[in-house]
Design a protein around this motif. Structure first.
Motif, PDB file in Angstrom:
ATOM      1  N   ALA A  96       2.831  -1.474   4.476  1.00  0.00           N
ATOM      2  CA  ALA A  96       2.359  -0.493   4.133  1.00  0.00           C
ATOM      3  C   ALA A  96       2.509   1.025   4.264  1.00  0.00           C
ATOM      4  O   ALA A  96       3.517   0.805   5.763  1.00  0.00           O
ATOM      5  CB  ALA A  96       0.827  -0.366   5.016  1.00  0.00           C
ATOM      6  N   ILE A 121       1.113  -1.032   0.150  1.00  0.00           N
ATOM      7  CA  ILE A 121      -0.530   0.036  -0.324  1.00  0.00           C
ATOM      8  C   ILE A 121       0.931   1.378   0.126  1.00  0.00           C
ATOM      9  O   ILE A 121       1.746   0.791   0.896  1.00  0.00           O
ATOM     10  CB  ILE A 121      -0.187  -0.042   1.128  1.00  0.00           C
ATOM     11  N   PRO A 170       0.472   4.168   5.461  1.00  0.00           N
ATOM     12  CA  PRO A 170      -0.539   4.304   5.077  1.00  0.00           C
ATOM     13  C   PRO A 170      -1.894   4.880   5.704  1.00  0.00           C
ATOM     14  O   PRO A 170      -2.752   5.210   4.667  1.00  0.00           O
ATOM     15  CB  PRO A 170      -1.320   2.994   5.229  1.00  0.00           C
ATOM     16  N   GLN A 186      -7.519   5.761  -0.329  1.00  0.00           N
ATOM     17  CA  GLN A 186      -6.410   4.534   0.453  1.00  0.00           C
ATOM     18  C   GLN A 186      -7.721   3.050   0.540  1.00  0.00           C
ATOM     19  O   GLN A 186      -6.943   2.392   0.703  1.00  0.00           O
ATOM     20  CB  GLN A 186      -6.544   5.170   1.719  1.00  0.00           C
TER      21      GLN A 186
END
Length: 347
Positions: free
Chosen positions: A195, A112, A198, A178
């Motif tokens: 991540a 991410i 994030p 997101q």
């Protein structure tokens, strides 16, 4: 993991002596310098530190997406949870554009990114981009890929999935982008999720929702998470273990409760003191760490935190490379305050 790996506590990913150097006009930048850590199945490792400490370069090195200017050495050993042929595979030995790393990137290890507006292409719909990853790694069938994409959008809490599927990134709010990024990362059921900040661009309410969603999906899929952040509040909420990074080095590593209860490194203590607390004195200014992270170009052998540290030892911290010291089996620190060299100097 295999039954034997599970019994021995073998990590899914082991990073050993990772170094990333970048050639600059005025010298060599040691952006990442001798980093070691492990990521275990179902666990969350937090990588915390100020901007410019090398966190993002470290995380991107795992899936070989750093710029060509980055000269990377060391070992990133991946132990597949399901494929015997990938057992103990050093990811750094693979060509960054080769077939083998591309079969892992996105499928076994997903990411991410920090800003979903730049991670998504503005030229294609959200659904098109979700389907691309699914069709590469899971199924070539368009109808099946669309079904999986719609199911993932529903899992991350996006309503009216059919409509949203055909919309473009600019038609989504920050929180929805997101969530769509998370759905893309999890659409292939990865074993490891990276991540990178994030929740940086999100408001507090959406941030809490995204973190709760990640914990829920981790429980559902059993994946490991490498959480890169500068927010110790998120670390306390999400992580099992913490690696504190400063100037390209991990200066302290321990279980999350140990870090908050018994931090050793002056930098870790400074980060903890700078956190706002409920019930604190509203008239008192928050503590801060003076100075900024230096640029690690042609650095001499010394502690990188020397210039900002109130506990520095003249003639020791500024003249020697700092060794790693074991406080306990699970707690290590790079600081002369806890090393034999400091004791010898004091005597």
């Amino acid at each position: 993991m295999t039954a034997q790996a599970a019994q021995t506590g073998q990590p899914l990913l082991s990073v050993q002596n990772l170094n990333i150097q970048i050639k600059m006009d005025n010298g060599i930048m040691n952006a990442v310098d001798g980093v070691d850590f492990e990521i275990h199945k179902g666990k969350t490792l937090g990588l915390v530190g100020e901007s410019g400490c090398g966190k993002s370069l470290t995380s991107r090195a795992i899936i070989s997406i750093n710029p060509k200017e980055c000269e990377t050495t060391g070992d990133i050993v991946y132990h597949s949870d399901s494929e015997a042929s990938l057992n103990r595979l050093n990811l750094l030995s693979l060509h960054p554009n080769g077939k083998q790393i591309r079969s892992i990137r996105g499928r076994k290890i997903a990411m991410i990114f920090q800003e979903p507006m730049t991670a998504f292409s503005p030229m294609y719909t959200i659904g098109n981009q979700l389907m691309e990853a699914i069709r590469i790694h899971r199924t070539k069938n368009k109808k099946e890929a669309k079904k999986i994409a719609l199911e993932m959008l529903a899992k991350v809490g996006i309503s009216d999935q059919e409509k949203r599927f055909d919309q473009y990134p600019h038609e989504f709010s920050g929180g929805m982008r997101q969530r769509a990024m998370i759905s893309m990362a999890l659409s292939c059921n990865p074993e490891i999720l990276i991540a990178d900040e994030p929740t940086t661009a999100l408001d507090v309410t959406i941030q809490a929702q995204v973190l709760e969603l990640m914990k829920k999906l981790q429980s559902e899929f059993g994946m490991a998470i490498l959480l890169v952040t500068h927010d110790l509040g998120i670390i306390a909420q999400m992580c099992d273990e913490v690696a504190v990074m400063y100037l390209g080095k991990i200066v302290e590593q321990a279980p999350v409760k140990e870090i908050f209860a018994n931090a050793k490194h002056p930098y870790t203590k400074g980060l903890l003191k700078s956190m706002p607390r409920l019930g604190g004195d509203k008239t008192k200014r928050l503590d801060s760490i003076e100075g900024t992270v230096p640029i690690p170009i042609n650095m001499p052998p010394m502690c990188g935190f020397y210039d900002r540290c109130s506990d520095r030892i003249e003639g020791v911290c500024n003249t020697n490379a700092v060794p790693k010291t074991r406080i306990t089996d699970q707690h290590s620190v790079r600081c002369f305050l806890y090393s034999d060299r400091q004791e010898g100097a004091a005597q």
